[in-house]
Design an enzyme around this catalytic site. Structure first.
Site, PDB file in Angstrom:
ATOM      1  N   TYR A  29      -2.951  -1.480  10.360  1.00  0.00           N
ATOM      2  CA  TYR A  29      -2.847  -1.627   8.894  1.00  0.00           C
ATOM      3  C   TYR A  29      -1.513  -1.063   8.392  1.00  0.00           C
ATOM      4  O   TYR A  29      -0.782  -1.724   7.645  1.00  0.00           O
ATOM      5  CB  TYR A  29      -4.025  -0.888   8.240  1.00  0.00           C
ATOM      6  CG  TYR A  29      -4.104  -1.017   6.735  1.00  0.00           C
ATOM      7  CD1 TYR A  29      -4.717  -2.122   6.145  1.00  0.00           C
ATOM      8  CD2 TYR A  29      -3.583  -0.028   5.901  1.00  0.00           C
ATOM      9  CE1 TYR A  29      -4.808  -2.226   4.755  1.00  0.00           C
ATOM     10  CE2 TYR A  29      -3.669  -0.133   4.518  1.00  0.00           C
ATOM     11  CZ  TYR A  29      -4.290  -1.240   3.952  1.00  0.00           C
ATOM     12  OH  TYR A  29      -4.372  -1.341   2.585  1.00  0.00           O
ATOM     13  N   SER A  72       0.862  -1.188   0.000  1.00  0.00           N
ATOM     14  CA  SER A  72       0.000   0.000   0.000  1.00  0.00           C
ATOM     15  C   SER A  72       0.890   1.228   0.000  1.00  0.00           C
ATOM     16  O   SER A  72       2.062   1.145   0.381  1.00  0.00           O
ATOM     17  CB  SER A  72      -0.853   0.000   1.274  1.00  0.00           C
ATOM     18  OG  SER A  72      -1.483   1.245   1.458  1.00  0.00           O
TER      19      SER A  72
HETATM   20  P1  NAD Z   1     -11.250  -6.116  -0.855  1.00  0.00           P
HETATM   21  O1  NAD Z   1     -11.846  -6.060   0.500  1.00  0.00           O
HETATM   22  O2  NAD Z   1     -12.134  -5.987  -2.037  1.00  0.00           O
HETATM   23  O3  NAD Z   1     -10.372  -7.408  -1.047  1.00  0.00           O
HETATM   24  C1  NAD Z   1      -9.703  -8.062  -0.019  1.00  0.00           C
HETATM   25  C2  NAD Z   1      -9.790  -9.525  -0.310  1.00  0.00           C
HETATM   26  O4  NAD Z   1      -9.044 -10.271   0.666  1.00  0.00           O
HETATM   27  C3  NAD Z   1     -11.226 -10.026  -0.263  1.00  0.00           C
HETATM   28  O5  NAD Z   1     -11.464 -10.811  -1.404  1.00  0.00           O
HETATM   29  C4  NAD Z   1     -11.258 -10.870   0.997  1.00  0.00           C
HETATM   30  O6  NAD Z   1     -12.205 -11.923   0.945  1.00  0.00           O
HETATM   31  C5  NAD Z   1      -9.837 -11.394   1.020  1.00  0.00           C
HETATM   32  N1  NAD Z   1      -9.450 -11.907   2.329  1.00  0.00           N
HETATM   33  C6  NAD Z   1      -9.625 -11.313   3.538  1.00  0.00           C
HETATM   34  N2  NAD Z   1      -9.183 -12.123   4.513  1.00  0.00           N
HETATM   35  C7  NAD Z   1      -8.713 -13.247   3.907  1.00  0.00           C
HETATM   36  C8  NAD Z   1      -8.141 -14.445   4.376  1.00  0.00           C
HETATM   37  N3  NAD Z   1      -7.972 -14.661   5.690  1.00  0.00           N
HETATM   38  N4  NAD Z   1      -7.783 -15.399   3.474  1.00  0.00           N
HETATM   39  C9  NAD Z   1      -7.976 -15.205   2.148  1.00  0.00           C
HETATM   40  N5  NAD Z   1      -8.523 -14.075   1.652  1.00  0.00           N
HETATM   41  C10 NAD Z   1      -8.888 -13.114   2.516  1.00  0.00           C
HETATM   42  O7  NAD Z   1     -10.157  -4.949  -0.876  1.00  0.00           O
HETATM   43  P2  NAD Z   1      -9.041  -4.575  -1.952  1.00  0.00           P
HETATM   44  O8  NAD Z   1      -9.009  -3.120  -1.992  1.00  0.00           O
HETATM   45  O9  NAD Z   1      -9.235  -5.343  -3.198  1.00  0.00           O
HETATM   46  O10 NAD Z   1      -7.724  -5.071  -1.196  1.00  0.00           O
HETATM   47  C11 NAD Z   1      -6.780  -5.970  -1.759  1.00  0.00           C
HETATM   48  C12 NAD Z   1      -5.397  -5.636  -1.210  1.00  0.00           C
HETATM   49  O11 NAD Z   1      -5.026  -4.336  -1.675  1.00  0.00           O
HETATM   50  C13 NAD Z   1      -5.310  -5.580   0.312  1.00  0.00           C
HETATM   51  O12 NAD Z   1      -4.091  -6.152   0.724  1.00  0.00           O
HETATM   52  C14 NAD Z   1      -5.333  -4.101   0.603  1.00  0.00           C
HETATM   53  O13 NAD Z   1      -4.682  -3.775   1.813  1.00  0.00           O
HETATM   54  C15 NAD Z   1      -4.555  -3.577  -0.592  1.00  0.00           C
HETATM   55  N6  NAD Z   1      -4.769  -2.153  -0.863  1.00  0.00           N
HETATM   56  C16 NAD Z   1      -5.970  -1.677  -1.293  1.00  0.00           C
HETATM   57  C17 NAD Z   1      -6.109  -0.321  -1.567  1.00  0.00           C
HETATM   58  C18 NAD Z   1      -7.383   0.275  -2.083  1.00  0.00           C
HETATM   59  O14 NAD Z   1      -7.446   1.509  -2.248  1.00  0.00           O
HETATM   60  N7  NAD Z   1      -8.411  -0.480  -2.374  1.00  0.00           N
HETATM   61  C19 NAD Z   1      -5.034   0.533  -1.376  1.00  0.00           C
HETATM   62  C20 NAD Z   1      -3.828   0.025  -0.922  1.00  0.00           C
HETATM   63  C21 NAD Z   1      -3.709  -1.339  -0.686  1.00  0.00           C
END
Ligand code: NAD
Length: 269
Positions: free
Chosen positions: A167, A154
């Site tokens: 986080y 991130s």
């Molecule tokens: P999201 O909530 O749509 O996706 C997260 C996914 O992780 C979901 O599919 C969830 O079911 C899965 N998950 C959660 N716990 C789990 C577990 N124990 N085992 C297996 N799967 C599990 O959110 P996203 O935005 O797609 O996030 C994906 C990644 O990107 C994360 O690591 C998040 O920190 C990172 N991220 C997202 C953003 C953003 O702006 N959306 C920014 C920076 C980083």
């Protein structure tokens, strides 16, 4: 020049929604067989929809339920995938959660839940992937590298985030995990990198984009003046996993529309 992942097998954790789905689609489009990991029975339907979109577009894959924070489940996922497809070439550590709280009100459960998925999950999956990469060795009909790991970190691996200490700490730790693995296994031709997304439109940050006011105040942090989409991350993940990126290892690459370039200083602070 073609981004090709033909003949390769990729596990994408947390691929039933958001960024993980975007990555699974891009990696499948580049020709790899994708393992669409999802965490529970509840996310099975979403995972199946993602698989259908991928197969309808001519790609290959399966869904696989596994909670990445549970050691026995992660070991079983790698064992089953290797039995079915012969090996694993690419691991995308994407699964991640938020449990936000003011620091003095943060419970140990909030802290542990985030660390267990965001950091321990990356540790467990990376360990099983590297064991398999080393067992297989280099097979140039697949890739010139022995294996590729991409951590989804991130912008909060470098930008502190008040109210999200668990986080931000997990994402900062991923940087050192990634760089240490790149250093330890570079001589074995295993490449390890991180992608640091900025604001990407997914369920995890719905509050930041679902109203016009929220979106406008978010856009003030983004010099490129648009919210990111899962495909923005998928595009880089496919490239980084491919042999076109063979000299990239130990790097954190931010995909953030310029967020980490400190827009707040645009008018001299
Ligand atoms: P999201 O909530 O749509 O996706 C997260 C996914 O992780 C979901 O599919 C969830 O079911 C899965 N998950 C959660 N716990 C789990 C577990 N124990 N085992 C297996 N799967 C599990 O959110 P996203 O935005 O797609 O996030 C994906 C990644 O990107 C994360 O690591 C998040 O920190 C990172 N991220 C997202 C953003 C953003 O702006 N959306 C920014 C920076 C980083």
């Amino acid at each position: 020049m073609e981004v090709s992942l033909k003949n390769q097998v990729a596990i994408i954790t947390g691929a039933s929604s958001g960024i993980g789905t975007g990555i699974a689609k891009s990696i499948a489009e580049a020709g790899a067989t994708v393992i669409i990991n999802h965490s529970s029975e509840k996310s099975l339907e979403n995972a199946q929809e993602v698989l259908k979109e991928i197969t309808d577009a001519g790609g290959n894959g399966i869904t696989y339920q596994c909670d990445v924070s549970k050691e026995d489940e992660v070991i079983k996922m790698f064992k089953d995938v290797i039995e079915k497809f012969g090996t694993v070439d690419i691991l995308i550590n994407n699964a991640g959660i938020q449990k936000d709280a003011k620091f003095t009100e943060m419970t140990l459960d909030d802290w542990n839940a985030v660390m267990n998925v965001n950091l321990t999950g990356h540790f467990l999956c990376s360990r099983e992937a590297i064991k398999e990469f080393l067992r297989r060795g280099i097979d140039t009909s697949r890739s010139v590298a022995c294996g590729k790991i991409i951590h989804i970190s991130s912008v909060h691996e470098v930008i502190p985030w008040a109210g999200h200490a668990n986080y931000a700490a997990s994402k900062g730790a991923i940087k050192m995990l990634m760089q240490t693995l790149a250093q330890e296994y570079g001589p074995d031709k295993i490449r390890v990198n991180s992608i640091g997304p900025g604001a990407i439109q997914t369920p995890i940050n719905k509050a930041a984009w679902e109203t016009k006011d929220a979106l406008n105040s978010l856009l003030e942090l983004i010099p490129y003046n648009r919210i990111g989409q899962p495909k923005d991350i998928g595009n880089l993940a496919a490239f980084l996993a491919s042999d076109l990126a063979d000299y990239i290892s130990g790097a954190s690459i931010f995909v953030d529309g310029g967020m980490t370039s400190l827009e707040s200083f645009a008018d001299n602070g």
